[in-house]
Design an enzyme around this catalytic site. Sequence first.
Site, short mmCIF file in Angstrom:
data_model
loop_
_atom_site.label_atom_id
_atom_site.label_comp_id
_atom_site.label_asym_id
_atom_site.label_seq_id
_atom_site.Cartn_x
_atom_site.Cartn_y
_atom_site.Cartn_z
N LYS A 40 0.83 -1.21 0.00
CA LYS A 40 0.00 0.00 0.00
C LYS A 40 0.86 1.25 0.00
CE LYS A 40 0.52 1.02 4.56
NZ LYS A 40 0.92 2.32 5.18
N ASP B 25 -6.08 0.55 4.23
CA ASP B 25 -4.80 1.18 4.57
C ASP B 25 -4.31 2.07 3.43
OD1 ASP B 25 -2.70 1.78 6.19
OD2 ASP B 25 -1.83 -0.22 6.23
#
Length: 346
Positions: free
Chosen positions: A196, A257
Amino acid sequence: MAKIVVLGAGVMGTALCVPASENGHTVLLVGTPLDQNIVATLRQPGGVHPKLDDPLSANVEAISFDALRSDHLGNADFIVAGVSSPGIEWVTDMLNRLMAAPCPVAFVTKGLDARGATVSTYAQALPPRIPMMSAFVAIGGPCIARELANRLPTASIYACRDISVAERFAKIMETDYYRLSVTTDDTGIEACAALKNFFAIGVSAMQTRYPDPRRANSQSKNPTAAAFTQATLEMARLCERLGGQSATAFGLAGLGDLHVTVGGGRNSRLGHGLGTGRTVLDVLSRELLGETVEGVDTARVLATMPLDEPLTKGDATGYFPLASAIMDAVLEHKPFALDFSSLVVR
């Protein structure tokens, strides 16, 4: 009540002390060699972590790394590694020198491990290196440390191959504002935690590449939404290649996230610079000088994984346009260039 030892007095390690201590557990917060000033501040009456807003509760004790003894770890119910990826070797060394009894270890660390041509997550790489670690627990999900410490509603996910260990740790840590899910996909959680950061660079670049002068921050929304969706899909494909479950990328550890990371932080700031036509070297040598941008480190590790598999009919597993654009910008020092006219979000 449980005893928890947190290795690393950075902002996330310290923030995790808040729900643990609020539940009545005893917490020992151990600073790394880089945390000496923080520990000294926390040991003062009413001392506040420089990146947090309030003092820790009385059942949190902060000590320096050189005061940590084997018996501190020997009677712990859980150990938490609250360091960034550059601190993994320090944590590994400390645990191997001082652990005399088996204990589960939970990691908030985000990164991938490259050994030669092999790329793995910390969930795969660390257990063989830490013999006394009885279970590896991955902590993932959208969690800004300061918000957690301020008791703002936060949802995270704990993963362990032995689900009972994840459930036991979640029971210790969960509060009415810190809500926890559990899974056995520790590899997937760790993969998404690293990926991420990488994908946030590309998504954030889209916020500034197509400016909307009528908005207060000049950031357009449609290009960002398309890139965010593409990032999630590519994260799922890479997660599966690394040995995790693709579905994990569509939950808290992946898209959740990613959303938080695009909203702010060093990876996002790098992306904003790339979106305006600047190079990675330019941004890292100016406003991000001396900063650790974990998405850049992840890109270097991913360079050992082939992303150019041909796209076959009905199969999108080899389609990585966003990852390729980020890799070119980070590794080849090229301007960020995602050809939107050829993008197929699938």
